[in-house]
Design a protein around this motif. Structure first.
Motif, short mmCIF file in Angstrom:
data_model
loop_
_atom_site.label_atom_id
_atom_site.label_comp_id
_atom_site.label_asym_id
_atom_site.label_seq_id
_atom_site.Cartn_x
_atom_site.Cartn_y
_atom_site.Cartn_z
N MET A 98 39.74 34.20 50.90
CA MET A 98 39.62 33.66 49.55
C MET A 98 39.37 34.77 48.52
O MET A 98 39.92 34.75 47.42
N MET A 99 38.54 35.74 48.88
CA MET A 99 38.24 36.83 47.95
C MET A 99 39.47 37.71 47.71
O MET A 99 39.72 38.17 46.60
N ALA A 100 40.23 37.96 48.78
CA ALA A 100 41.45 38.76 48.63
C ALA A 100 42.45 38.06 47.72
O ALA A 100 43.05 38.68 46.83
N LEU A 126 39.63 42.33 34.02
CA LEU A 126 38.27 41.87 33.77
C LEU A 126 38.26 40.58 32.94
O LEU A 126 37.48 39.67 33.20
N LEU A 127 39.14 40.51 31.94
CA LEU A 127 39.22 39.32 31.09
C LEU A 127 39.59 38.09 31.90
O LEU A 127 38.95 37.04 31.78
N PHE A 128 40.62 38.22 32.73
CA PHE A 128 41.06 37.06 33.48
C PHE A 128 40.07 36.66 34.57
O PHE A 128 39.90 35.48 34.85
N ASN A 129 39.39 37.62 35.15
CA ASN A 129 38.35 37.25 36.12
C ASN A 129 37.23 36.47 35.43
O ASN A 129 36.68 35.52 36.00
N ALA A 130 36.89 36.85 34.20
CA ALA A 130 35.88 36.09 33.45
C ALA A 130 36.37 34.66 33.19
O ALA A 130 35.60 33.69 33.32
N MET A 131 37.64 34.52 32.86
CA MET A 131 38.21 33.19 32.63
C MET A 131 38.19 32.36 33.91
O MET A 131 37.88 31.17 33.90
N PHE A 132 38.50 33.01 35.05
CA PHE A 132 38.49 32.30 36.32
C PHE A 132 37.09 31.75 36.62
O PHE A 132 36.94 30.61 37.08
N ILE A 133 36.08 32.56 36.36
CA ILE A 133 34.70 32.16 36.65
C ILE A 133 34.31 30.96 35.80
O ILE A 133 33.79 29.95 36.31
N ILE A 134 34.57 31.04 34.51
CA ILE A 134 34.20 29.95 33.60
C ILE A 134 34.95 28.67 33.95
O ILE A 134 34.39 27.57 34.00
N TYR A 135 36.24 28.81 34.21
CA TYR A 135 37.12 27.68 34.50
C TYR A 135 36.65 26.93 35.75
O TYR A 135 36.60 25.70 35.78
N VAL A 334 28.75 34.87 41.06
CA VAL A 334 28.57 36.10 41.84
C VAL A 334 29.88 36.52 42.50
O VAL A 334 30.28 37.70 42.44
N LEU A 335 30.56 35.57 43.14
CA LEU A 335 31.81 35.89 43.83
C LEU A 335 32.90 36.29 42.84
O LEU A 335 33.74 37.14 43.14
N GLY A 336 32.89 35.68 41.66
CA GLY A 336 33.87 36.06 40.65
C GLY A 336 33.70 37.51 40.23
O GLY A 336 34.69 38.23 40.04
N VAL A 337 32.46 37.94 40.08
CA VAL A 337 32.19 39.34 39.74
C VAL A 337 32.64 40.27 40.85
O VAL A 337 33.27 41.32 40.61
N LEU A 342 36.92 43.99 43.50
CA LEU A 342 37.96 44.07 44.53
C LEU A 342 39.33 44.26 43.91
O LEU A 342 40.12 45.09 44.37
N SER A 343 39.61 43.52 42.86
CA SER A 343 40.94 43.61 42.23
C SER A 343 41.15 44.96 41.56
O SER A 343 42.28 45.44 41.45
N ILE A 344 40.07 45.59 41.11
CA ILE A 344 40.18 46.90 40.44
C ILE A 344 40.43 48.01 41.45
O ILE A 344 41.29 48.89 41.24
N TYR A 345 39.70 48.00 42.56
CA TYR A 345 39.72 49.14 43.48
C TYR A 345 40.71 48.99 44.64
O TYR A 345 41.00 49.98 45.32
N ALA A 346 41.23 47.80 44.89
CA ALA A 346 42.20 47.63 45.99
C ALA A 346 43.51 48.33 45.65
O ALA A 346 43.94 48.33 44.49
N GLU A 347 44.13 48.94 46.65
CA GLU A 347 45.35 49.70 46.40
C GLU A 347 46.53 48.79 46.08
O GLU A 347 47.38 49.12 45.25
N SER A 348 46.65 47.65 46.78
CA SER A 348 47.77 46.76 46.53
C SER A 348 47.37 45.33 46.81
O SER A 348 46.39 45.06 47.52
#
Length: 441
Positions: A98-100, A126-135, A334-337, A342-348
């Motif tokens: 789920m996190m991936a 970062l913007l879209f992750n914030a939207m995902f969390i709120i949504y 917490v998981l959204g953060v 993960l999305s920033i540092y993952a290679e692909s």
């Protein structure tokens, strides 16, 4: 209700929720990228990953639709091993998928915005992750499936329009695509015979077993109003997505034919910008945004439910439903953060998916299959009854060893080790507990 809507969801909601969940930005961008770099050799991974929905429908969805568990780990605990540590291990392993997937949505949208606007992808992610969390924070599974219904319709309609234009440069012909790909990038990108059989098998098993351990699909089936609804919904959505995701990979190959020097991660957005009419691009952008939102809310909701239901609750006594919902909302944030990092540092994107599939598929699925086949009696599985010969130590051994061996060597070895250890350790730690006694465990 927050997790499975009381087991009352009808066919149309589950079908479109499954489609919207699967066809997220991560799939659109990630599979196009791997189609660009790997060519036809990426198709076995897609067949395993997406075809597993059909396998799930035929083998597991009907079973899951009979029950109202919150998670896969819940079901395995009740029916197979009755061990809270094994329950937590399954929860942690399935949480990885789920996190991936969640990280993949924001990363995919970041790539698209970067191509369209020239803006660095990081603030967009970062913007879209914030939207995902709120949504997701605002509602549980009922909110998710109703928004997924609308977004699933958008995916089906606009997706068909997009593929029509995206594959037009090769005249919608796989033969022409193959000829041009060979001429542009070399014969290895259109020749499965040069790909080792072991590689094809590993790709297929990785995608297949990984998805069989995905909480969001089990959660939909537990939320279905009956067994038939769960099975038919997964079958319909499975057939649709195996076609759609395969077409996405072919779009990536088409982009390589048209621009061989392109950054592979930009294959999908570049082709959209240069070979799809602007009015259609606007619609398709709506499609990808809707798909990302619907996928992200499903993954984040499923991840939060896993943490509270499987990892925390087994070790905390007498917690009210209101408290559990409160914890689930906190876990959502917490998981959204964490998914942002993960999305920033993952290679692909597909790299994230593959590792999560390998870890969970190699550990969880063999234990699940052994447990369901190795029954203590001939009776059907019933909620509240343990009817498997797996012992707590057998489950722990299979789960841990399978995931470690899969990540270290290969998922093929991991699956074999997990199944064998589950049986051997269970025989060595055999419990003298009857099915009737197990009801009270």
């Amino acid at each position: 209700m927050y997790a499975i809507a009381g087991g009352s969801l009808p066919l149309f909601l589950i079908v479109f929720s499954d489609i919207a969940t699967i066809m997220g930005a991560g799939n659109f961008i990630g599979h196009a990228t791997h189609g660009f770099t790997r060519g036809i050799s990426h198709i076995p991974f897609i067949i395993g990953e997406q075809g597993s929905k059909i396998i799930f429908a035929l083998l597991f969805a009907g079973l899951a639709g009979r029950f109202t568990y919150n998670t896969l780990s819940d079901m395995m605990y009740d029916l197979l091993h009755r061990d809270k540590f094994s329950k937590a291990i399954v929860g942690i392993l399935t949480l990885g998928i789920m996190m991936a997937w969640l990280g993949g949505q924001a990363k995919g949208l970041g790539y698209i915005f970067e191509q369209f606007t020239g803006i660095n992808a990081l603030p967009i992610i970062l913007l879209f992750n914030a939207m995902f969390i709120i949504y997701t924070f605002m509602g549980g599974i009922v909110s998710v499936v109703w928004t997924d219904f609308i977004q699933g319709l958008i995916v089906v309609i606009f997706g068909a329009i997009f593929y029509f234009f995206a594959l037009a440069p090769v005249h919608w012909s796989l033969s022409e695509l193959g000829t041009k790909l060979v001429a542009t990038a070399g014969p290895e990108l259109w020749n499965l015979s040069k790909v080792p059989v072991n590689t094809i098998l590993v790709n297929f098993i990785t995608g297949c077993f990984g998805v069989l351990a995905a909480q969001c699909y089990w959660q939909r089936c537990f939320g279905a109003k009956d067994s038939k609804t769960a099975r038919n919904a997964m079958l319909i959505s499975g057939i649709f997505v195996i076609i759609a995701v395969s077409l996405t990979a072919f779009v990536g190959m088409t982009a390589r034919v048209l621009n061989p020097t392109l950054d592979p991660a930009m294959a999908m957005p570049w082709l959209m910008m240069h070979y799809v009419p602007k009015v259609v691009v606007a619609f398709v952008f709506t499609l990808i945004l809707a798909a990302a939102m619907s996928s992200a809310d499903s993954y984040l909701n499923s991840a939060a439910v896993i943490v509270v239901n499987d990892v925390i609750s087994p070790f905390v006594k007498e917690v009210s439903d209101a408290k559990l919902v409160s914890w689930t909302k906190i876990a959502t944030v917490v998981l959204g953060v964490l998914a942002s990092l993960l999305s920033i540092y993952a290679e692909s994107i597909i790299g994230m998916f593959s590792k999560a599939y390998t870890m969970a598929g190699g550990g969880v699925v063999p234990v699940l299959i052994v447990g369901l086949l190795w029954k203590a009696t001939s009776k059907e599985f019933t909620m509240g009854e343990k009817n498997s010969k797996i012992t707590p130590w057998g489950a722990r051994a299979g789960l841990i060893a399978g995931s470690i061996v899969s990540l270290t060597y290969s998922i093929l070895w991991g699956v074999a080790v997990s199944a064998i250890l589950t049986i051997v350790v269970s025989l060595l730690t055999k419990e003298n507990v009857t099915v009737e006694q197990a009801k009270s465990v």
